[in-house]
Design an enzyme around this catalytic site. Sequence first.
Site, PDB file in Angstrom:
ATOM      1  N   ASN A  13      74.386  25.933   4.243  1.00  0.00           N
ATOM      2  CA  ASN A  13      73.702  27.214   4.026  1.00  0.00           C
ATOM      3  C   ASN A  13      74.766  28.299   4.166  1.00  0.00           C
ATOM      4  O   ASN A  13      75.324  28.482   5.245  1.00  0.00           O
ATOM      5  CB  ASN A  13      72.596  27.365   5.091  1.00  0.00           C
ATOM      6  CG  ASN A  13      72.021  28.776   5.135  1.00  0.00           C
ATOM      7  OD1 ASN A  13      72.231  29.585   4.234  1.00  0.00           O
ATOM      8  ND2 ASN A  13      71.289  29.071   6.209  1.00  0.00           N
ATOM      9  N   TRP A  14      75.037  28.962   3.087  1.00  0.00           N
ATOM     10  CA  TRP A  14      76.096  29.981   3.133  1.00  0.00           C
ATOM     11  C   TRP A  14      75.630  31.311   3.724  1.00  0.00           C
ATOM     12  O   TRP A  14      76.420  32.239   3.874  1.00  0.00           O
ATOM     13  CB  TRP A  14      76.639  30.236   1.718  1.00  0.00           C
ATOM     14  CG  TRP A  14      77.497  29.136   1.182  1.00  0.00           C
ATOM     15  CD1 TRP A  14      78.154  28.188   1.906  1.00  0.00           C
ATOM     16  CD2 TRP A  14      77.805  28.882  -0.190  1.00  0.00           C
ATOM     17  NE1 TRP A  14      78.845  27.350   1.062  1.00  0.00           N
ATOM     18  CE2 TRP A  14      78.656  27.760  -0.228  1.00  0.00           C
ATOM     19  CE3 TRP A  14      77.455  29.496  -1.404  1.00  0.00           C
ATOM     20  CZ2 TRP A  14      79.159  27.237  -1.425  1.00  0.00           C
ATOM     21  CZ3 TRP A  14      77.946  28.980  -2.588  1.00  0.00           C
ATOM     22  CH2 TRP A  14      78.786  27.862  -2.597  1.00  0.00           C
ATOM     23  N   LYS A  15      74.343  31.449   3.988  1.00  0.00           N
ATOM     24  CA  LYS A  15      73.789  32.751   4.423  1.00  0.00           C
ATOM     25  C   LYS A  15      74.275  33.846   3.472  1.00  0.00           C
ATOM     26  O   LYS A  15      74.416  33.590   2.280  1.00  0.00           O
ATOM     27  CB  LYS A  15      74.150  33.028   5.894  1.00  0.00           C
ATOM     28  CG  LYS A  15      73.526  31.991   6.837  1.00  0.00           C
ATOM     29  CD  LYS A  15      73.654  32.335   8.295  1.00  0.00           C
ATOM     30  CE  LYS A  15      72.996  31.259   9.142  1.00  0.00           C
ATOM     31  NZ  LYS A  15      73.233  31.418  10.577  1.00  0.00           N
ATOM     32  N   HIS A 100      63.945  30.173   8.673  1.00  0.00           N
ATOM     33  CA  HIS A 100      65.142  30.184   9.526  1.00  0.00           C
ATOM     34  C   HIS A 100      64.926  31.211  10.643  1.00  0.00           C
ATOM     35  O   HIS A 100      64.283  32.245  10.426  1.00  0.00           O
ATOM     36  CB  HIS A 100      66.375  30.549   8.679  1.00  0.00           C
ATOM     37  CG  HIS A 100      67.657  30.347   9.423  1.00  0.00           C
ATOM     38  ND1 HIS A 100      68.126  31.247  10.337  1.00  0.00           N
ATOM     39  CD2 HIS A 100      68.559  29.324   9.398  1.00  0.00           C
ATOM     40  CE1 HIS A 100      69.268  30.788  10.848  1.00  0.00           C
ATOM     41  NE2 HIS A 100      69.542  29.623  10.295  1.00  0.00           N
ATOM     42  N   GLU A 149      66.596  23.646  15.066  1.00  0.00           N
ATOM     43  CA  GLU A 149      67.742  24.532  15.270  1.00  0.00           C
ATOM     44  C   GLU A 149      67.514  25.436  16.478  1.00  0.00           C
ATOM     45  O   GLU A 149      66.950  26.529  16.351  1.00  0.00           O
ATOM     46  CB  GLU A 149      67.929  25.436  14.044  1.00  0.00           C
ATOM     47  CG  GLU A 149      68.263  24.702  12.784  1.00  0.00           C
ATOM     48  CD  GLU A 149      69.081  25.577  11.856  1.00  0.00           C
ATOM     49  OE1 GLU A 149      70.162  25.149  11.451  1.00  0.00           O
ATOM     50  OE2 GLU A 149      68.650  26.706  11.584  1.00  0.00           O
ATOM     51  N   GLY A 207      78.421  27.855   9.584  1.00  0.00           N
ATOM     52  CA  GLY A 207      79.808  28.281   9.792  1.00  0.00           C
ATOM     53  C   GLY A 207      80.811  27.292   9.209  1.00  0.00           C
ATOM     54  O   GLY A 207      81.705  27.663   8.443  1.00  0.00           O
TER      55      GLY A 207
HETATM   56  P1  PGA Z   1      75.971  27.340  12.437  1.00  0.00           P
HETATM   57  O1  PGA Z   1      74.555  27.929  11.981  1.00  0.00           O
HETATM   58  O2  PGA Z   1      76.183  26.040  11.731  1.00  0.00           O
HETATM   59  O3  PGA Z   1      76.965  28.397  12.009  1.00  0.00           O
HETATM   60  O4  PGA Z   1      75.905  27.193  13.921  1.00  0.00           O
HETATM   61  C1  PGA Z   1      73.438  27.105  11.950  1.00  0.00           C
HETATM   62  C2  PGA Z   1      72.287  27.777  11.262  1.00  0.00           C
HETATM   63  O5  PGA Z   1      72.134  29.008  11.320  1.00  0.00           O
HETATM   64  O6  PGA Z   1      71.501  27.078  10.608  1.00  0.00           O
END
Ligand code: PGA
Length: 224
Positions: A13-15, A100, A149, A207
């Site tokens: 997930n690139w956000k 999310h 999560e 990340g």
């Molecule tokens: P992260 O984020 O891998 O950067 O810890 C996880 C997420 O927000 O799903």
Amino acid sequence: MDGGGKNIWIIANWKSNKTIQEALDWISAVGPKLEKRENLKVVICTTFTAIEEVKKAVMVGNYPLIVGSQDLSPFPEGAYTGEEPAIILKQFAELSIIGHSERRQNFGETDEMVSKKVKQALDNQITPLVCVQGKETQVPEGVKLIAYEPIFAIGTGNPDTPENANEIAENFKEKYGIEVLYGGSVTSKNVKDFVTMDNINGVLVVGASLDPEEFVRIVQNAIR
Ligand code: PGA
């Protein structure tokens, strides 16, 4: 593959990151390095802006990558300014992350909205991947894939323990009969510890997914 042939989902997930060009560079770096395996499902959830170009690049390269979105509208098509409805997204997305914790925290997303989004996804043949923050989070009807999560683990470098994640996954599995992923500070170093747990069917990574080389290592270490 470990785990007796169970599905392993590795979802990036690139956000709110990557221009279209950066997204395409990532696809050309990662795509050719992915192995085709029946039970391995590698997904990339892009921004809405990049999704069309990413989908084209994946098709042209014939890469074993599934394209997904990070959210979708709780409404159908129509007068909903700024929203991306499932009926349009389905041209590109086979899966969508829904609920999310950042959407719940920053955009006031409620369980009711999550349920509406799930319905839109299901009505349009998009697989909803619902994020749950703990044992108490509701899972709407029809959902077959969730990601546990815990908020403390997101972007902190402080993952939950594989044992605890496995116990929570077991809980959801028993209650709903679904596949459960783990997300929160997953890297190439710890991915194997999570995916080899009996009740965990893969990981959701942010990340560590932004760097193509690290992402390829995550996939390789998960199936090794
Ligand atoms: P992260 O984020 O891998 O950067 O810890 C996880 C997420 O927000 O799903």
